[in-house]
Design a protein around this motif. Structure first.
Motif, mmCIF file in Angstrom:
data_model
loop_
_atom_site.group_PDB
_atom_site.id
_atom_site.type_symbol
_atom_site.label_atom_id
_atom_site.label_comp_id
_atom_site.label_asym_id
_atom_site.label_seq_id
_atom_site.Cartn_x
_atom_site.Cartn_y
_atom_site.Cartn_z
ATOM 1 N N THR A 1 -67.151 2.499 31.823
ATOM 2 C CA THR A 1 -67.518 3.282 32.993
ATOM 3 C C THR A 1 -66.314 3.384 33.925
ATOM 4 O OG1 THR A 1 -69.823 2.575 32.830
ATOM 5 C CG2 THR A 1 -69.104 3.490 34.931
ATOM 6 N N ILE A 2 -66.000 4.608 34.305
ATOM 7 C CA ILE A 2 -64.840 4.881 35.138
ATOM 8 C C ILE A 2 -65.304 5.266 36.544
ATOM 9 C CG2 ILE A 2 -62.819 6.374 35.451
ATOM 10 C CD1 ILE A 2 -62.803 6.741 32.381
ATOM 11 N N PHE A 3 -64.760 4.567 37.534
ATOM 12 C CA PHE A 3 -65.013 4.867 38.942
ATOM 13 C C PHE A 3 -63.742 5.429 39.560
ATOM 14 C CE2 PHE A 3 -68.559 2.126 38.238
ATOM 15 C CZ PHE A 3 -69.476 2.351 39.260
ATOM 16 N N VAL B 1 -67.860 8.765 35.131
ATOM 17 C CA VAL B 1 -68.225 9.018 33.747
ATOM 18 C C VAL B 1 -68.350 7.700 32.993
ATOM 19 C CG1 VAL B 1 -65.881 9.158 32.795
ATOM 20 C CG2 VAL B 1 -67.688 10.560 31.783
ATOM 21 N N THR B 2 -69.138 7.711 31.931
ATOM 22 C CA THR B 2 -69.152 6.610 30.979
ATOM 23 C C THR B 2 -68.667 7.151 29.638
ATOM 24 O OG1 THR B 2 -70.952 5.419 32.066
ATOM 25 C CG2 THR B 2 -70.550 4.908 29.756
ATOM 26 N N ALA B 3 -67.556 6.633 29.182
ATOM 27 C CA ALA B 3 -66.955 7.090 27.928
ATOM 28 C C ALA B 3 -67.168 6.043 26.854
ATOM 29 C CB ALA B 3 -65.459 7.337 28.127
ATOM 30 N N MET B 4 -67.462 6.476 25.634
ATOM 31 C CA MET B 4 -67.526 5.566 24.495
ATOM 32 C C MET B 4 -66.131 5.463 23.905
ATOM 33 S SD MET B 4 -70.575 4.631 24.737
ATOM 34 C CE MET B 4 -70.524 3.519 23.322
ATOM 35 N N THR B 5 -65.646 4.232 23.772
ATOM 36 C CA THR B 5 -64.259 4.011 23.400
ATOM 37 C C THR B 5 -64.127 2.738 22.583
ATOM 38 O OG1 THR B 5 -62.049 3.547 24.326
ATOM 39 C CG2 THR B 5 -63.936 2.887 25.649
ATOM 40 N N ILE B 6 -63.000 2.564 21.921
ATOM 41 C CA ILE B 6 -62.766 1.335 21.158
ATOM 42 C C ILE B 6 -62.396 0.180 22.081
ATOM 43 C CG2 ILE B 6 -62.147 2.490 19.017
ATOM 44 C CD1 ILE B 6 -59.202 2.022 19.698
ATOM 45 N N GLY B 7 -61.986 0.486 23.311
ATOM 46 C CA GLY B 7 -61.800 -0.571 24.294
ATOM 47 C C GLY B 7 -60.377 -1.004 24.573
#
Length: 289
Positions: free
Chosen positions: A40-42, A49-55
């Motif tokens: 989750t990006i603030f 937004v909340t992005a699905m990512t490998i991290g």
């Protein structure tokens, strides 16, 4: 000069995991698969937004996403980036609150290749983009294809992932991977923003399709050439022509198709009689995009 200032680490334990599988013969196998987690990006106090990512490289992903969506301008001062790995959250703080914080409501960005969160603001300013008429040498394309496709990566280990590479001439500099090709590009944009990397002499390589969104992102980043081993969409080609972006796809070894900006190609290395596509380095069963 140094190549691969940043590159994938297939051995990183957080990025993949082993799972049991049964193959087509009924035999038991252990295979690697990539992980996927929400980030989750603030922007200051506003959840964007909340992005699905490998991290990996969450700070670069956050910076690049905000930058590519037009939420961080050239004159914006970033005062801090706070990442909390326990709750998978990144907060980007600016000296002055931006207009976008009140403008945007919460959205969720998926890891899908054809679908993601696209704000209309991406198109804003595209008509003002002036890209340098930078040459692209065919020798660079051949060298980059070889160096990138033979570099150890999560794609070769586990598949189900995209890569994007920031290049200078025939040198691959920053190689990012993620479950969505847009995430990989955003990480590169974030790296460039954080490090103050100039864009006018760079080339962006991607493993994914050359869609309108990819062209827009590349143009807004100020990079004059976009290259892929995959193919094109019609709107992507039209946008590339309109902004003066050199667009090259289907790059396999010493074969490619240039659909925009061909006048900027420098034919300094003719293809060999039997060009290879480095198939031995391609993950078995992996798709193009």
């Amino acid at each position: 000069m140094t190549e691969f200032l940043l590159a994938p680490d297939p051995a990183a334990p957080r990025l993949s995991k082993a799972v049991a599988a049964i193959d087509h013969t009924g035999a038991s196998q252990t295979i690697k698969i990539v992980t996927e987690r929400p980030l989750t990006i603030f922007l200051n106090s506003r959840e964007i937004v909340t992005a699905m990512t490998i991290g990996d490289y969450p700070e670069y992903l956050a910076l690049g996403f905000l930058r590519n969506q037009g939420m961080l301008g050239d004159g914006e001062t970033v005062t801090g980036i706070d990442y909390d790995d326990e709750i998978d959250t990144v907060v980007v703080r600016t000296a002055v609150e931006t207009d976008f914080e009140e403008k945007l409501s919460r959205k969720t960005r998926t890891s899908g290749c054809a679908v993601g969160t696209v704000f209309g603001d991406m198109m804003e300013g595209l008509d003002r983009v002036v890209l340098p008429k930078a040459p692209v040498h065919t020798s660079w394309l051949y060298a980059l294809s070889r160096k990138i496709n033979t570099r150890p990566s999560l794609y070769l280990e586990a598949g189900a992932i995209h890569g994007s590479v920031l290049c200078e001439g025939d040198r691959p500099l920053v190689y990012m991977e993620d479950v969505g090709r847009h995430n990989a590009v955003d990480k590169i944009a974030g790296y460039m923003f954080a490090k103050g990397v100039p864009a006018g002499d760079k080339l962006l390589y991607t493993t994914g399709r050359l869609t309108s969104e990819m062209v827009i992102k590349t143009a807004l980043m100020g990079i004059p050439a976009l290259v892929s081993r995959s193919g094109f969409t019609a709107w992507g080609v039209e946008l590339a022509k309109s902004v003066g972006l050199t667009l090259i796809g289907r790059l396999r070894g010493e074969r490619f198709m240039c659909v925009a900006g061909a006048e900027r190609l420098v034919w300094d290395a003719p293809p060999s009689a039997a060009p290879g596509d480095h198939a031995r380095h391609k993950r078995k069963g992996a798709g193009d995009d």
